[in-house]
Scaffold this active site. Structure first.
Site, PDB file in Angstrom:
ATOM      1  N   CYS A 101       0.864  -1.187   0.000  1.00 24.30           N
ATOM      2  CA  CYS A 101       0.000   0.000   0.000  1.00 24.30           C
ATOM      3  C   CYS A 101       0.895   1.229   0.000  1.00 24.30           C
ATOM      4  CB  CYS A 101      -0.876  -0.032   1.249  1.00 24.30           C
ATOM      5  SG  CYS A 101      -1.681   1.527   1.634  1.00 24.30           S
ATOM      6  N   CYS A 105      -3.372   7.609  -1.525  1.00 26.36           N
ATOM      7  CA  CYS A 105      -4.707   7.704  -2.137  1.00 26.36           C
ATOM      8  C   CYS A 105      -5.752   8.235  -1.165  1.00 26.36           C
ATOM      9  CB  CYS A 105      -5.160   6.347  -2.639  1.00 26.36           C
ATOM     10  SG  CYS A 105      -3.843   5.199  -2.929  1.00 26.36           S
ATOM     11  N   THR A 192      -3.935   5.198   7.624  1.00 17.75           N
ATOM     12  CA  THR A 192      -2.929   4.774   6.647  1.00 17.75           C
ATOM     13  C   THR A 192      -2.021   5.934   6.238  1.00 17.75           C
ATOM     14  OG1 THR A 192      -4.411   3.088   5.778  1.00 17.75           O
ATOM     15  CG2 THR A 192      -2.659   3.832   4.318  1.00 17.75           C
ATOM     16  N   GLU A 259      -0.348   1.888   9.742  1.00 14.20           N
ATOM     17  CA  GLU A 259      -1.457   2.716  10.227  1.00 14.20           C
ATOM     18  C   GLU A 259      -1.174   3.264  11.625  1.00 14.20           C
ATOM     19  OE1 GLU A 259      -2.075  -0.044   8.330  1.00 14.20           O
ATOM     20  OE2 GLU A 259      -3.054   1.040   6.707  1.00 14.20           O
ATOM     21  N   HIS A 294     -12.843   6.046  -2.413  1.00  6.10           N
ATOM     22  CA  HIS A 294     -11.847   5.113  -1.874  1.00  6.10           C
ATOM     23  C   HIS A 294     -12.154   3.674  -2.286  1.00  6.10           C
ATOM     24  CE1 HIS A 294      -8.170   4.746   0.154  1.00  6.10           C
ATOM     25  NE2 HIS A 294      -8.615   3.985   1.127  1.00  6.10           N
ATOM     26  N   TYR A 298      -9.778   0.071  -5.032  1.00  2.00           N
ATOM     27  CA  TYR A 298      -9.241  -1.215  -4.600  1.00  2.00           C
ATOM     28  C   TYR A 298      -9.042  -2.231  -5.716  1.00  2.00           C
ATOM     29  CZ  TYR A 298      -8.775  -0.364   0.388  1.00  2.00           C
ATOM     30  OH  TYR A 298      -8.339   0.082   1.602  1.00  2.00           O
ATOM     31  N   CYS A 301      -5.197  -0.836  -6.795  1.00  2.00           N
ATOM     32  CA  CYS A 301      -4.000  -1.136  -5.989  1.00  2.00           C
ATOM     33  C   CYS A 301      -3.895  -2.626  -5.676  1.00  2.00           C
ATOM     34  CB  CYS A 301      -3.980  -0.299  -4.716  1.00  2.00           C
ATOM     35  SG  CYS A 301      -5.269  -0.678  -3.519  1.00  2.00           S
ATOM     36  N   GLU A 445      -6.731  -6.080   5.588  1.00  2.00           N
ATOM     37  CA  GLU A 445      -6.801  -4.762   4.949  1.00  2.00           C
ATOM     38  C   GLU A 445      -7.806  -4.797   3.794  1.00  2.00           C
ATOM     39  OE1 GLU A 445      -6.197  -0.893   3.633  1.00  2.00           O
ATOM     40  OE2 GLU A 445      -6.060  -2.634   2.336  1.00  2.00           O
TER      41      GLU A 445
HETATM   42 FE1  SF4 Z   1      -3.440   1.753   0.210  1.00  2.00          FE
HETATM   43 FE2  SF4 Z   1      -4.927   0.892  -1.838  1.00  2.00          FE
HETATM   44 FE3  SF4 Z   1      -5.987   2.471   0.073  1.00  2.00          FE
HETATM   45 FE4  SF4 Z   1      -4.210   3.435  -1.711  1.00  2.00          FE
HETATM   46  S1  SF4 Z   1      -6.291   2.670  -2.147  1.00  2.00           S
HETATM   47  S2  SF4 Z   1      -4.264   3.836   0.480  1.00  2.00           S
HETATM   48  S3  SF4 Z   1      -2.837   1.685  -1.927  1.00  2.00           S
HETATM   49  S4  SF4 Z   1      -5.185   0.353   0.327  1.00  2.00           S
HETATM   50 FE    FE Z   2      -6.537   0.967   2.489  1.00  2.00          FE
END
Ligand code: SF4
Ligand code: FE
Length: 489
Positions: A101, A105, A192, A259, A294, A298, A301, A445
């Site tokens: 991660c 983002c 995060t 985190e 958000h 997913y 990433c 996660e």
């Molecule tokens: Fe992390 Fe994915 Fe969230 Fe970006 S979108 S902060 S890479 S978990």
């Molecule tokens: Fe996340």
């Protein structure tokens, strides 16, 4: 004129800040230089470094709609569905480059959410939040800052609303309104990348009623603001970092995000950095917009990380002499299918993004929630397949120290060997990588990051268009007329 930082400049910029961060009962001196945090810092640094590589410039940078300047895409306000698509393509790229991660983002999503919702608050109530926010955003773009997106409150007793909690601080709230600003108190969980951000951008975590108006607060503060205290959380196998490199599996970029528990212990926020204060009727909208952005991510990433895991599984099969056998091919294909399914969802919700009254674009909320709900399931399946393919050494492999031991090292090497010519150390490294990517923090996660599955189901059910579906069924079943069919005569 602003300029884009590279990775090294990002590390230097962190050294100039003095955030209050604790880990294992001690204060961290320098976030950029602390071995326990270093892999996370390096993952975030890639969001800066790759912006300077001409191969990735198109994805990693954008043109600010406010100033016309070139900016890092992590500070950009999406101006079209194409921008939303580039966002998830950038995330897949970074997932592939870090296997982890890269954290930035959340702040990007918080900035876009505030851009959209401050505009809507002002339209309805005649307030001045959007102008304030735009001024702040210009600074973020100009200085290429990394922001946390601090949303999830600690929440205390889940059956009680914020103002009903025996301790009123279990949701972040305004404790004092002054002429020059506000004072806030409370705590955000699972933050995060917050330890290695420049700024904290804070939003409410849920829809709020009039009794909860003190909790309807959005603002930003520098990460080293007085009274802002962070406690960095433990992760599975985190102290392996102190034991060497190989046992970490992904030594350079870590174990998912990194985190903190972020405590606002009476933090002062000047009015220019307050973007919502008491407008409780907009808290739900702000949360929904943030969640949409958000959850959109997913399938970007996590599929990037899946690409690394699939590659490790294929290499292990090759080095073990089982590549090409039908069950191995089938399992690898299955992993690719699962990952690409998630990718399709992220692309789809981006392409179906729509323009909000502010002019900024928002991903399709129904499909963004489908992305995230799939991510609470499919990575468990591709991780299961990776473990199936790899075999038991994923959990029983000897340590790096034993591999290097003058007494037993040669024997460990001898019995780790697989195909002729493949160094045993490479076998061990790949097993550790599979362990890192398919166990540990990765799966929780996927389950809870960007909200737990039940949160996605609520949105999916609400936006399912069930009444329309019932109408469709009535027509086809002959409960209602079919006007088009009638025209056929
Ligand atoms: Fe992390 Fe994915 Fe969230 Fe970006 S979108 S902060 S890479 S978990
Ligand atoms: Fe996340």
């Amino acid at each position: 004129m602003g300029r884009l930082m590279n990775g090294r400049e990002y590390l230097e910029s962190l050294r100039r800040l003095k955030p209050t961060v604790y880990f294992m009962g001690r204060r961290i001196e320098s976030v950029a230089d602390e071995p326990m945090l270093r892999p996370h810092v390096q993952a975030a640094a890639m969001t800066y470094e790759l912006a300077h590589d001409p191969r990735y410039e198109e994805l990693m940078t954008a043109t600010s709609h406010l100033t016309g300047e070139k900016i890092n895409r992590f500070t950009h306000i999406h101006q079209s569905p194409e921008d939303l698509v580039k966002k998830v393509r950038m995330m897949r790229l970074l997932g592939r480059k870090t296997g982890s991660c890269f954290q930035r983002c959340v702040g990007l999503d918080a900035l876009n959410s505030l851009y959209i919702v401050t505009y809507e608050i002002d339209q309805k109530l005649g307030t001045d939040y959007h102008r304030r926010f735009v001024e702040y955003l210009k600074k973020v773009q100009r200085e290429d800052l990394m922001c946390s997106g601090s949303v999830t409150d600690v929440k205390g007793d889940r059956s009680l609303r914020p103002h009903q909690q025996p301790d009123p601080d279990l949701y972040v709230r305004v404790v004092e309104r002054r002429e020059d600003g506000i004072v806030v108190r409370g705590a955000k969980a699972h933050q995060t990348g917050a330890a290695n951000s420049h700024e904290a951008v804070v939003l409410p975590t849920r829809a709020l009623g009039p009794e909860d108006r003190d909790y309807a607060v959005a603002f930003s503060v520098p990460i080293d603001a007085p009274g802002l205290i962070q406690v960095f959380g433990r992760q599975t196998n985190d102290t392996r970092r102190l034991d060497g490199e190989i046992d970490c599996g992904n030594p350079n970029y870590g174990i998912v995000g990194g985190e903190t528990l972020m405590i606002f212990n009476d933090v002062f926020v000047p009015w220019e950095r307050v973007f919502m204060c008491g407008e409780h009727e907009f808290a739900g909208r702000l949360v929904e917009v943030f969640a949409t952005f958000h959850r959109q991510n997913y399938g970007g990433c996590k599929t990037g990380v899946a690409d690394v895991l699939i590659g490790a599984s294929a290499l292990l099969a090759e080095y073990s002499g089982i590549a090409g056998s039908s069950h191995v091919e089938d399992k690898l294909t299955e992993m690719v299918h699962l990952a690409e399914t998630c990718w399709c969802c992220s692309l789809a919700c981006s392409y179906l993004g729509h323009r909000t009254p502010s002019g900024a674009y928002l991903a399709d909320p129904l499909l963004a929630n489908v992305v995230k709900l799939n991510i609470t399931r499919l990575p468990y399946e591709w991780s299961r397949l990776a473990q199936d393919l790899a075999g038991g050494l994923v959990t029983t492999a000897p340590s790096e120290k034993d591999l290097r031991s003058p007494e037993v090292g040669k024997l460990v090497e001898k019995y780790l060997a697989r195909k002729k010519g493949v160094p045993p150390e490479h076998i061990l490294r790949l097993f550790r990588l599979v362990e890192n990517l398919s166990l540990g923090g990765q799966l929780p996660e996927c389950m809870h990051g960007a909200g737990s599955p039940q949160a996605q189901k609520i949105v999916i059910r609400r936006r399912a268009g069930m009444e329309e579906k019932k109408e469709l069924a009535k027509r086809i079943a002959g409960l209602e007329r079919d006007e088009h069919l009638e025209k056929l005569g």
